[in-house]
Write a protein that holds these residues in place. Structure first.
Motif, short mmCIF file in Angstrom:
data_model
loop_
_atom_site.label_atom_id
_atom_site.label_comp_id
_atom_site.label_asym_id
_atom_site.label_seq_id
_atom_site.Cartn_x
_atom_site.Cartn_y
_atom_site.Cartn_z
N UNK A 117 -3.88 4.47 -5.96
CA UNK A 117 -2.60 4.08 -6.56
C UNK A 117 -1.45 4.33 -5.59
N UNK A 118 -1.56 5.42 -4.82
CA UNK A 118 -0.52 5.75 -3.85
C UNK A 118 -0.38 4.65 -2.80
N UNK A 119 -1.50 4.14 -2.29
CA UNK A 119 -1.44 3.11 -1.25
C UNK A 119 -0.88 1.80 -1.82
N UNK A 120 -1.26 1.48 -3.06
CA UNK A 120 -0.75 0.24 -3.68
C UNK A 120 0.74 0.34 -3.94
N UNK A 121 1.22 1.55 -4.28
CA UNK A 121 2.63 1.73 -4.62
C UNK A 121 3.56 1.49 -3.44
N UNK A 123 3.79 -1.05 -1.74
CA UNK A 123 4.26 -2.44 -1.76
C UNK A 123 4.75 -2.89 -3.13
N UNK A 124 5.05 -1.95 -4.00
CA UNK A 124 5.60 -2.35 -5.31
C UNK A 124 6.74 -1.41 -5.70
N UNK A 125 7.42 -1.66 -6.82
CA UNK A 125 8.62 -0.88 -7.18
C UNK A 125 8.37 0.61 -7.38
N UNK A 126 7.12 1.03 -7.59
CA UNK A 126 6.86 2.46 -7.75
C UNK A 126 7.24 3.24 -6.49
N UNK A 127 6.98 2.65 -5.33
CA UNK A 127 7.36 3.31 -4.08
C UNK A 127 8.86 3.47 -3.95
N UNK A 128 9.61 2.46 -4.39
CA UNK A 128 11.07 2.54 -4.36
C UNK A 128 11.55 3.64 -5.31
N UNK A 129 10.96 3.68 -6.50
CA UNK A 129 11.33 4.70 -7.48
C UNK A 129 11.11 6.10 -6.91
N UNK A 130 9.96 6.33 -6.32
CA UNK A 130 9.66 7.67 -5.79
C UNK A 130 10.61 8.04 -4.65
#
Length: 372
Positions: A117-121, A123-130
């Protein structure tokens, strides 16, 4: 048990530091070996520490971490195996700060689902949120530490206190800008987040500067190549003590310490461990250093190693004081989700919070916030 641990500390202070810590309600030891000539070996289910002025044994069940800070410290393979058998975190550190490495049991790790899930995040909004939340947490704790100092100095230094409060408001205003940064990929908004973070940090350190003794010639925060004493002490505290706690928490939470969001990818850069550190720097290290100088716990002329001819570095006594005080701070209780827990346990819980957010168990990641 408590009396035995106190005895360890009294007799070992001169050449090794042994810190009673609290983990899962049990008193555990953190062995910090920093003097040339010490040797750690195994004796059945005990660690035996020997040196010129010390010979002590520690039950392996009583030890939580072992830190080697001097290349002149020896250790047997049997002692390393005993540490691994008991899931003891071993840090191969250095006087410059950054650890050379860690020795950890292969069987300790979270589920692989967290890493996926960390690697997928990324490239999606979860990475921005974190990334946004890590930076927000840092700015809020900078604001809160300024307000804590303001509160403590209102009576004794009202003019300085007023400046600190205004600076805290300025940091607070800047931190509100994080809320307007959105995107679908962290790569596209990282610069925006870092720019806001940099402005908040400058306002924070500008306000902290008058609290630092003039003799230390602190002219602003410096990371790489810092030669002034205060920056050198900050860097040591972050790298040698806070970073291993953050790295361990991230690893044990089933995440990859090298795949971060706020800090960009770079070979060998433990970006996620550095991300998590951001919200803990102020309470774990900055506050401790300010206390050290307000209580005159170090002599200005003795902070740096006068015998070093290669490059400026901290003296052995400075490292000893920093190590003791910051580890004490990590064991102190803090307010966390309505209860009091040791600060180092809050770091562990925050790493688990990242995993829970990535796996969808939590709707958001809430950074740790110092209560002032």
């Amino acid at each position: 048990m408590i009396e035995e641990i106190q005895d360890y500390r009294i007799n070992a202070t001169a050449i090794a530091s042994i810190f009673p810590t609290v983990a899962l309600g049990l008193i555990k030891l953190k062995l910090v070996l920093s003097e040339f000539g010490l040797f750690l070996r195994r004796k059945r289910n005990r660690f035996q520490l020997s040196g010129k002025d010390i010979k002590k044994e520690f039950l392996s069940n009583d030890v939580e971490e072992i830190h080697f800070l001097n290349p002149g410290v020896g250790v047997s393979i049997s002692a390393i195996r005993l540490a691994l058998e008991n899931e003891i975190f071993v840090v191969l550190g250095s006087r410059s700060g950054w650890p050379h490495g860690f020795v950890i049991p292969t069987k300790i790790s979270g589920t692989i689902r967290g890493k996926r899930a960390q690697f997928l995040a990324f490239s999606d909004p979860r990475g921005v949120h974190l990334a946004r939340r890590f930076a927000q947490g840092k700015a809020r704790n900078q604001r809160n530490l300024l307000r804590l100092i303001w509160k403590n100095r209102t009576r004794t230094e009202p003019e300085l206190a007023e400046k600190l409060y205004k600076a805290s408001e300025h940091v607070d205003e800047i931190s509100k800008e994080f809320g307007s940064i959105n995107g679908n990929s962290i790569d596209k908004v990282r610069v925006d987040i870092m720019n806001v973070e940099a402005r908040a940090s400058k306002a924070y350190w500008d306000a902290i500067s008058p609290l630092i003794p003039e003799e230390l010639k602190f002219s602003g925060r410096k990371t790489r190549g810092a030669t002034d004493p205060f920056n050198a002490m900050l860097n040591f505290g972050y790298k040698a003590i806070l970073f291993p706690e953050s790295w361990k928490a991230v690893y044990y939470a089933g995440l990859d310490p090298y795949a971060g969001f706020l800090h960009a990818d770079k070979p060998g850069k433990p970006s996620l461990a550095l991300d998590l550190m951001e919200e803990f720097r102020q309470h774990t290290v900055d506050r401790v250093l300010l206390t050290i100088f307000s209580k005159n716990m170090l002599k200005i002329d003795d902070i740096m190693d006068k015998e070093s001819t290669v490059q400026p570095r901290l003296s052995k006594n400075t490292i000893k004081v920093l190590t003791e005080r910051i580890n004490e701070q990590l064991d102190d209780n803090v307010q966390y989700n309505g209860s009091k827990i040791p600060l180092k346990n809050a770091i562990v819980n925050q790493a688990r919070g990242i995993t829970n957010y990535l796996l969808g168990a939590n709707r958001e990641y809430v950074p740790f916030e110092l209560v002032w």
